[in-house]
Design an enzyme around this catalytic site. Structure first.
Site, PDB file in Angstrom:
ATOM      1  CE1 TYR A  79      -7.455  -1.544  10.081  1.00 26.76           C
ATOM      2  CE2 TYR A  79      -6.010  -1.252   8.196  1.00 26.76           C
ATOM      3  CZ  TYR A  79      -7.142  -0.909   8.897  1.00 26.76           C
ATOM      4  OH  TYR A  79      -7.969   0.080   8.415  1.00 26.76           O
ATOM      5  CG  PHE A 297     -16.920   3.680   4.252  1.00 24.92           C
ATOM      6  CD1 PHE A 297     -17.068   3.804   2.876  1.00 24.92           C
ATOM      7  CD2 PHE A 297     -15.979   4.469   4.892  1.00 24.92           C
ATOM      8  CE1 PHE A 297     -16.300   4.698   2.151  1.00 24.92           C
ATOM      9  CE2 PHE A 297     -15.201   5.376   4.182  1.00 24.92           C
ATOM     10  CZ  PHE A 297     -15.366   5.491   2.813  1.00 24.92           C
TER      11      PHE A 297
END
Lengths: 363, 363
Positions: A79, A297
């Site tokens: 991540y 987003f």
């Protein structure tokens, strides 16, 4: 135990000079990791005494904390947010205020016994007790269930912002989304129903498709199609639904391309995930002549950029209201004891069942 | 001939009752097609008498009309705009006003002898004389050359809008573009220079790369790279230039992907062409975490949507000003006699030379 602690602390600390010493008897369980890797291997359950909250801080007892895909990816080191080690897993939870630091000033309107959720990310929520800054916590109405509150800051907020911030949707408009059975997908379906927007959801074909379709239509989906059905659907050509103004994509690859083909002129595709691990393919003509827009987003960024924004309080108030009147339920989930974390983090990304299920730790 | 006709008509028509009859002696040459196909085969050069302009109409003699790729694609039937048959080729030109219809009211401020360009699309400009509605024409300063005026409404306008409408560029910011040697690419380079924006251009490698690079840097490009050089460039990592806020793509495929990789956080890629005939590939992470946006631009749509807009007059005034002070030149081009149309339309998409060259018909 929770009951005992609450009794102990349910008084202003300034009147109890010995509370700090007594407080040391509360031990917290914490899921830590000191290196990136498979969560089942690198996470370690540790016990440690809980320190006193300082001025401006709040001690909470965690009631529920979910395992989100991003939590797993963070521990794997995949991540973009990289924690400092040792790190505590988890980004979402709901807790109950056990104690307020110092003389209570600087803690806003929070009181002992309040239910709160942290809205900052990266705080590390996989622990039975935690001390957070009062300004990192938001009070949650007591009427809201643990599962709903524990999972409100990621998926319902992601769905809410994607439905609000890219196109102006009017009642009767259509939104199309893939991964409609995901936790976020389930929130999107319910938000669309609450706002009278038709939500057409796409899921992968599976043996339990009929059951899944029933479940998602029960949540409020206007229609549920398999990826194969999407390719040849005439729902939009034949005017059963308006052509979608908005496509929400958490899959990528061919399915995202098919989704974009259904978009109306000047429609927008918002990508918030990539389960297929394939990029989004965008035909040149759809950009130039159909004026489609492809954007992304990320809730973490939105939260950072809108820290003190009235948009945030408006959003949470509306979400609380929807939950309160039963219009927004937690995603399909299973409460799992915190001690069973190895099972939970190992299976989190592929729980069996007709609908994707989310694990929520209970403590 | 032009001189004769101008003398004939350079007086208000209302004072010359016999002008209409004399006018019939002017024959127009027109390039028409009655079916889609290869332009060299389906276009036919026809001669026909020019009718009188009616009230609100203007008769022009064409001075120059370019062959744009979209004109070829339209005749091939590969363009989303489909003309009614028989159709006249071409979308851009500059002409001189020969006569104004009726009593001259309804023709705005146009006068005989004015230079004009049509700003509507689909009018069919490949003809020696034409009658247009006065409201479809815009007066061009006489100081502007035929090649500049004949090519102003497509490429410089496309470049202008793409540089203005998607991100707010400040002096010192960087724009990156592929197809930098295209007609539009040459306009973009010059506009960037005029606005103190660094334009880094990408072109395919070729034997004459050094010559092409010199030419484009002469126009004002900050740097010119081959597609191969783009892959490993450290121009942006090392801070030689700011990371691009804007990428302009007329190629697609792998090159568009490489272009997007150089974009700064929250950067925008505007696609206005797809020379490689490959779609744009968009990695999921670049959408979610890097917040890149992928949009398209089509001048034809902009013109339609901004017909009476002050934005349009502002744009043309600025472009005229730039041309006037030599800051915006026509793209590399070759004037070619209208009668040689077969050669021109057959070779239009691949004129040999170190820089893409544009044919402009002269009459």
């Amino acid at each position: 135990m929770a009951q005992m602690v609450r009794q102990l602390w349910n008084v202003p600390s300034a009147t109890h000079p010995f509370l700090a010493a007594r407080h040391m008897s509360v031990m917290a369980k914490v899921l830590r990791y000191g290196e990136f890797g498979e969560p089942g291997k690198v996470l370690q359950l540790q016990e440690e005494p809980v320190p006193d909250p300082k001025q401006g801080e709040v001690l909470i007892k965690t009631l529920g904390a979910p395992i989100n895909p991003a939590d797993i990816n963070t521990i794997q080191g995949k991540y973009p947010v990289k924690p400092a080690f040792p790190a505590v897993g988890g980004n979402e939870c709901v807790g109950e205020v056990l104690a307020i630091g110092g003389n209570g000033s600087g803690s806003g309107s929070l009181k002992v016994g309040d239910r709160v959720v942290p809205f900052s990310t990266g705080l590390g929520t996989w622990r039975s007790h935690a001390i957070y800054g009062a300004n990192q916590l938001m009070k949650v109405p007591a009427s809201i269930g643990v599962a709903e509150a524990a999972t409100i800051t990621v998926n319902p907020c992601t769905g809410y912002r994607m439905l609000k911030d890219f196109v102006a949707l009017k009642p009767g408009d259509t939104v199309i989304q893939n991964g409609a059975n995901s936790a976020c997908g389930q929130a999107i379906i319910q938000l669309c129903r609450a706002w009278n927007v038709e939500c057409v959801g796409i899921v992968r074909d599976r043996p339990e498709f009929a059951q899944l379709k029933d479940y998602l239509k029960g949540l409020g989906a206007a229609e549920i199609l398999t990826e194969e059905e999407l390719r040849t659907t005439k729902l939009f050509k034949d005017g059963i639904f308006r052509k979608p103004k908005l496509a929400l994509n958490c899959v990528g690859g061919k399915n995202a391309l098919e989704l974009s083909r259904q978009l109306d002129q000047a429609g927008v595709m918002v990508t918030y995930g990539g389960m297929s691990r394939e990029p989004v393919t965008v035909p040149t003509a759809s950009l130039i002549f159909k004026d489609l827009r492809f954007v992304g987003f990320w809730m973490t960024r939105w939260t950072k950029e809108n820290a003190g924004s009235v948009l945030r309080s408006e959003m949470f108030n509306e979400l609380f209201g929807l939950i309160d009147r039963g219009a927004l339920k937690a995603p399909a989930h299973e409460m799992i004891p915190f001690e069973d974390y190895k099972t939970a983090v190992t299976n989190a990304l592929n729980i069996q069942g007709f609908v994707g299920k989310k694990y929520i730790f209970r403590f």
